[in-house]
Design an enzyme around this catalytic site. Structure first.
Site, PDB file in Angstrom:
ATOM      1  N   HIS A 114       0.852  -1.203   0.000  1.00 42.52           N
ATOM      2  CA  HIS A 114       0.000   0.000   0.000  1.00 42.52           C
ATOM      3  C   HIS A 114       0.889   1.255   0.000  1.00 42.52           C
ATOM      4  O   HIS A 114       0.619   2.226  -0.700  1.00 42.52           O
ATOM      5  CB  HIS A 114      -0.901   0.033   1.242  1.00 42.52           C
ATOM      6  N   ARG A 168      -2.865  -6.206  -7.779  1.00 47.65           N
ATOM      7  CA  ARG A 168      -1.681  -7.045  -7.562  1.00 47.65           C
ATOM      8  C   ARG A 168      -1.507  -8.127  -8.608  1.00 47.65           C
ATOM      9  O   ARG A 168      -0.421  -8.416  -9.060  1.00 47.65           O
ATOM     10  CB  ARG A 168      -1.768  -7.752  -6.197  1.00 47.65           C
ATOM     11  N   LYS A 183     -14.898  -8.798   6.120  1.00 47.85           N
ATOM     12  CA  LYS A 183     -13.673  -8.971   6.916  1.00 47.85           C
ATOM     13  C   LYS A 183     -13.890  -8.553   8.367  1.00 47.85           C
ATOM     14  O   LYS A 183     -14.509  -7.520   8.627  1.00 47.85           O
ATOM     15  CB  LYS A 183     -12.536  -8.121   6.341  1.00 47.85           C
ATOM     16  N   SER A 227      -2.726  -8.480   3.481  1.00 52.53           N
ATOM     17  CA  SER A 227      -2.887  -8.160   4.897  1.00 52.53           C
ATOM     18  C   SER A 227      -3.126  -9.437   5.707  1.00 52.53           C
ATOM     19  O   SER A 227      -2.567  -9.614   6.795  1.00 52.53           O
ATOM     20  CB  SER A 227      -4.044  -7.180   5.085  1.00 52.53           C
TER      21      SER A 227
HETATM   22  N1  COA Z   1       0.134  -4.260  -1.949  1.00 55.08           N
HETATM   23  C1  COA Z   1      -0.094  -5.295  -1.137  1.00 55.08           C
HETATM   24  N2  COA Z   1      -1.308  -5.745  -0.817  1.00 55.08           N
HETATM   25  C2  COA Z   1      -2.342  -5.113  -1.358  1.00 55.08           C
HETATM   26  C3  COA Z   1      -2.198  -4.032  -2.217  1.00 55.08           C
HETATM   27  C4  COA Z   1      -0.897  -3.605  -2.511  1.00 55.08           C
HETATM   28  N3  COA Z   1      -0.646  -2.573  -3.314  1.00 55.08           N
HETATM   29  N4  COA Z   1      -3.407  -3.616  -2.601  1.00 55.08           N
HETATM   30  C5  COA Z   1      -4.277  -4.435  -2.010  1.00 55.08           C
HETATM   31  N5  COA Z   1      -3.645  -5.329  -1.260  1.00 55.08           N
HETATM   32  C6  COA Z   1      -4.216  -6.434  -0.491  1.00 55.08           C
HETATM   33  C7  COA Z   1      -4.476  -6.082   0.920  1.00 55.08           C
HETATM   34  O1  COA Z   1      -3.382  -6.439   1.717  1.00 55.08           O
HETATM   35  C8  COA Z   1      -5.727  -6.873   1.233  1.00 55.08           C
HETATM   36  O2  COA Z   1      -5.421  -8.180   1.641  1.00 55.08           O
HETATM   37  P1  COA Z   1      -6.481  -9.093   2.455  1.00 55.08           P
HETATM   38  O3  COA Z   1      -7.582  -9.441   1.502  1.00 55.08           O
HETATM   39  O4  COA Z   1      -5.681 -10.248   2.881  1.00 55.08           O
HETATM   40  O5  COA Z   1      -7.007  -8.250   3.609  1.00 55.08           O
HETATM   41  C9  COA Z   1      -6.453  -6.906  -0.095  1.00 55.08           C
HETATM   42  O6  COA Z   1      -5.469  -6.730  -1.080  1.00 55.08           O
HETATM   43  C10 COA Z   1      -7.434  -5.787  -0.288  1.00 55.08           C
HETATM   44  O7  COA Z   1      -7.567  -5.068   0.891  1.00 55.08           O
HETATM   45  P2  COA Z   1      -7.510  -3.508   1.035  1.00 55.08           P
HETATM   46  O8  COA Z   1      -6.527  -2.907   0.076  1.00 55.08           O
HETATM   47  O9  COA Z   1      -7.297  -3.209   2.464  1.00 55.08           O
HETATM   48  O10 COA Z   1      -8.961  -3.125   0.568  1.00 55.08           O
HETATM   49  P3  COA Z   1     -10.325  -3.897   0.693  1.00 55.08           P
HETATM   50  O11 COA Z   1     -10.531  -4.614  -0.587  1.00 55.08           O
HETATM   51  O12 COA Z   1     -10.472  -4.658   1.957  1.00 55.08           O
HETATM   52  O13 COA Z   1     -11.241  -2.600   0.779  1.00 55.08           O
HETATM   53  C11 COA Z   1     -13.251  -1.315   0.596  1.00 55.08           C
HETATM   54  C12 COA Z   1     -12.502  -2.625   0.312  1.00 55.08           C
HETATM   55  C13 COA Z   1     -13.143  -0.881   2.052  1.00 55.08           C
HETATM   56  C14 COA Z   1     -12.724  -0.203  -0.318  1.00 55.08           C
HETATM   57  C15 COA Z   1     -14.691  -1.703   0.212  1.00 55.08           C
HETATM   58  O14 COA Z   1     -15.101  -2.845   0.954  1.00 55.08           O
HETATM   59  C16 COA Z   1     -15.655  -0.571   0.450  1.00 55.08           C
HETATM   60  O15 COA Z   1     -15.762   0.324  -0.377  1.00 55.08           O
HETATM   61  N6  COA Z   1     -16.348  -0.609   1.617  1.00 55.08           N
HETATM   62  C17 COA Z   1     -17.351   0.358   1.952  1.00 55.08           C
HETATM   63  C18 COA Z   1     -18.752  -0.241   1.748  1.00 55.08           C
HETATM   64  C19 COA Z   1     -19.105  -0.255   0.284  1.00 55.08           C
HETATM   65  O16 COA Z   1     -19.199   0.773  -0.372  1.00 55.08           O
HETATM   66  N7  COA Z   1     -19.340  -1.473  -0.214  1.00 55.08           N
HETATM   67  C20 COA Z   1     -19.723  -1.671  -1.587  1.00 55.08           C
HETATM   68  C21 COA Z   1     -18.514  -1.861  -2.453  1.00 55.08           C
HETATM   69  S1  COA Z   1     -19.000  -2.086  -4.131  1.00 55.08           S
END
Ligand code: COA
Length: 168
Positions: free
Chosen positions: A19, A92, A43, A130
């Site tokens: 990130h 990724r 999550k 993560s």
């Molecule tokens: N390098 C390393 N890891 C990365 C990365 C990078 N550049 N980019 C993403 N990742 C990994 C993270 O480590 C994470 O791993 P995990 O699945 O083991 O936890 C995964 O990819 C994605 O997690 P993160 O980047 O933290 O985002 P997320 O996908 O959990 O976030 C939200 C999603 C919060 C943006 C989404 O759920 C949201 O918008 N929530 C609000 C409610 C909503 O509007 N919902 C409708 C969505 S359509």
């Protein structure tokens, strides 16, 4: 020339070096980046929202054009109140694509103004996630190189306190 503010949303539980790499590169392209800590309903988080916001602020403090905050509810509703319509996400690997496409399309359907941009994660970070980091730490391993030191310390405190580490 830098242009535009972007929202970089995620659950960031925890915020990883992958990130951070996206932030370092994006800070050269965009005028302002707002890291928005949200809730992914599929999550269960280890770090509280306050902990995530404060740790991310700490590890990104050298970037003057980066802000950190949290939001509740839908991303598209939150973004309506901001000065931008643009979401930035890291990509990724192939398996991220389907999930990201689904999310970007759903967000666009809910709010036509929203645009999602993707940055490809650099290869040395493409294996990091993560949950993998949390698993390594909870089993007494080292996540050095995967997360900033201050975040690793907090995860150790939460997932594998000293007493447990002595037993392993
Ligand atoms: N390098 C390393 N890891 C990365 C990365 C990078 N550049 N980019 C993403 N990742 C990994 C993270 O480590 C994470 O791993 P995990 O699945 O083991 O936890 C995964 O990819 C994605 O997690 P993160 O980047 O933290 O985002 P997320 O996908 O959990 O976030 C939200 C999603 C919060 C943006 C989404 O759920 C949201 O918008 N929530 C609000 C409610 C909503 O509007 N919902 C409708 C969505 S359509």
């Amino acid at each position: 020339m830098k242009g535009k503010t972007v929202i970089y949303p995620g659950s960031f539980d925890p915020f990883t070096n992958g990130h951070l790499n996206i932030i370092a590169r994006a800070s050269e392209i965009f005028e302002k980046i707002i890291i928005s800590v949200g809730h992914n309903t599929s999550k269960k988080t280890t770090l509280s929202t306050e902990e995530r916001v404060s740790l991310i602020a700490e590890v990104t403090k050298s970037y003057p054009n980066v802000e950190v905050e949290s939001f509740e509810g839908l991303l598209v509703d939150y973004i309506r109140k901001k000065e931008t319509n643009t979401i930035l996400r890291g990509m990724r690997c192939h398996s991220d694509f389907e999930y990201e496409l689904q999310m970007a399309t759903a967000n666009k359907l809910m709010n036509e103004e929203v645009e999602t941009l993707f940055m490809v994660t650099e290869s040395q970070f493409s294996h990091i996630s993560s949950s993998l980091i949390k698993e390594i730490i909870s089993l007494g391993g080292s996540a050095k190189g995967f997360v900033p030191a201050v975040i690793e310390e907090k995860l150790i405190e939460k997932l594998c306190p000293a007493e447990e580490r002595r037993k392993q």
